[in-house]
Scaffold this motif. Sequence first.
Motif, short mmCIF file in Angstrom:
data_model
loop_
_atom_site.label_atom_id
_atom_site.label_comp_id
_atom_site.label_asym_id
_atom_site.label_seq_id
_atom_site.Cartn_x
_atom_site.Cartn_y
_atom_site.Cartn_z
N VAL A 5 0.85 -1.18 0.00
CA VAL A 5 0.00 0.00 0.00
C VAL A 5 0.89 1.24 0.00
CG1 VAL A 5 -1.79 1.29 1.22
CG2 VAL A 5 -1.82 -1.22 1.25
N THR A 6 0.71 2.09 -0.98
CA THR A 6 1.50 3.32 -1.11
C THR A 6 0.59 4.53 -0.96
OG1 THR A 6 3.04 2.20 -2.61
CG2 THR A 6 3.11 4.61 -2.55
N SER A 7 0.85 5.34 0.06
CA SER A 7 0.08 6.55 0.28
C SER A 7 0.75 7.72 -0.43
CB SER A 7 -0.04 6.84 1.77
OG SER A 7 -0.69 5.78 2.45
N ALA A 64 6.22 9.72 -0.09
CA ALA A 64 5.17 8.72 -0.06
C ALA A 64 5.51 7.62 0.94
CB ALA A 64 4.99 8.11 -1.46
N THR A 79 4.99 3.66 2.35
CA THR A 79 4.68 2.34 1.83
C THR A 79 4.59 1.33 2.98
OG1 THR A 79 5.81 2.79 -0.26
CG2 THR A 79 5.43 0.49 0.29
N ASP A 81 -7.58 4.35 -4.95
CA ASP A 81 -8.77 4.92 -4.34
C ASP A 81 -8.85 6.42 -4.60
OD1 ASP A 81 -7.21 6.30 -2.44
OD2 ASP A 81 -7.52 4.79 -0.88
N GLN A 112 -4.42 6.78 -2.85
CA GLN A 112 -3.69 5.64 -2.27
C GLN A 112 -3.76 4.45 -3.22
OE1 GLN A 112 -3.56 4.41 2.13
NE2 GLN A 112 -5.17 3.10 1.30
N ARG A 113 -2.62 3.79 -3.40
CA ARG A 113 -2.55 2.66 -4.30
C ARG A 113 -2.23 1.39 -3.53
NH1 ARG A 113 2.25 1.36 -8.65
NH2 ARG A 113 1.23 -0.37 -9.74
N SER A 114 -2.97 0.32 -3.81
CA SER A 114 -2.73 -0.99 -3.21
C SER A 114 -2.43 -1.98 -4.33
CB SER A 114 -3.94 -1.46 -2.40
OG SER A 114 -4.20 -0.60 -1.32
#
Length: 211
Positions: A44-46, A54, A56, A174, A178-180
């Motif tokens: 998960v990268t915010s 960022a 992780t 999302d 945020q990427r998962s």
Amino acid sequence: MKTRWWAMALIAAAAQSAWADGLTSLEAFMKGAQAGRADFTQTVTSPPRDGQAARTKTSSGTFEYQRPGRFRFAYSRPFAQTIVADGKTLWLYDADLNQVTQRAQSQALGTTPAALLASAPDLQALRKDFTLESAPDQDGLQWVLATPKTKDGQLKSVRVGFQGEQLAALDILDSFGQRSLIRFSNVQSSASLPASTFEFKPPQGADVVRQ
């Protein structure tokens, strides 16, 4: 020898072209894999905020599903957490907090990544909630881009990656940026799973929150 070499190359190219379209892979997966299990690693990268880099976080566990409507995500690292859909109820158990969150499954899963993998029975059902289109090949995988038709949820888009008709990855973005990225390994696409796999009972003493 050159003739044989080119003949083999043409056969290999034809085999690859059969899975060149991500939608074809998704349709084959939904038709052929009614139940299965896999290990997964989730990163998960915010997005960066206030000048900070960022962030992780990485977790891992196991995933099991039986279509339509049943799945179990069991996180083992770095924290124990279990998410179970039994066909009627979605359960979320946080072991550290000893807390269970209970929600009606029909209200929780309509436009989520879980709907792509386990909830919808076929491609036609998926199209009711998602716009589906093939995405460019990447990392040796065929990808499908799924965009929710409703714009008021937290999910912006999901890319589903396949190797042939075998599930390989989920790339989730999302609305907060945020990427998962979930990568699956040791995939068993025709696993025989007992009904108890998708049963959940709150542990004794756990705090149960109904939403």
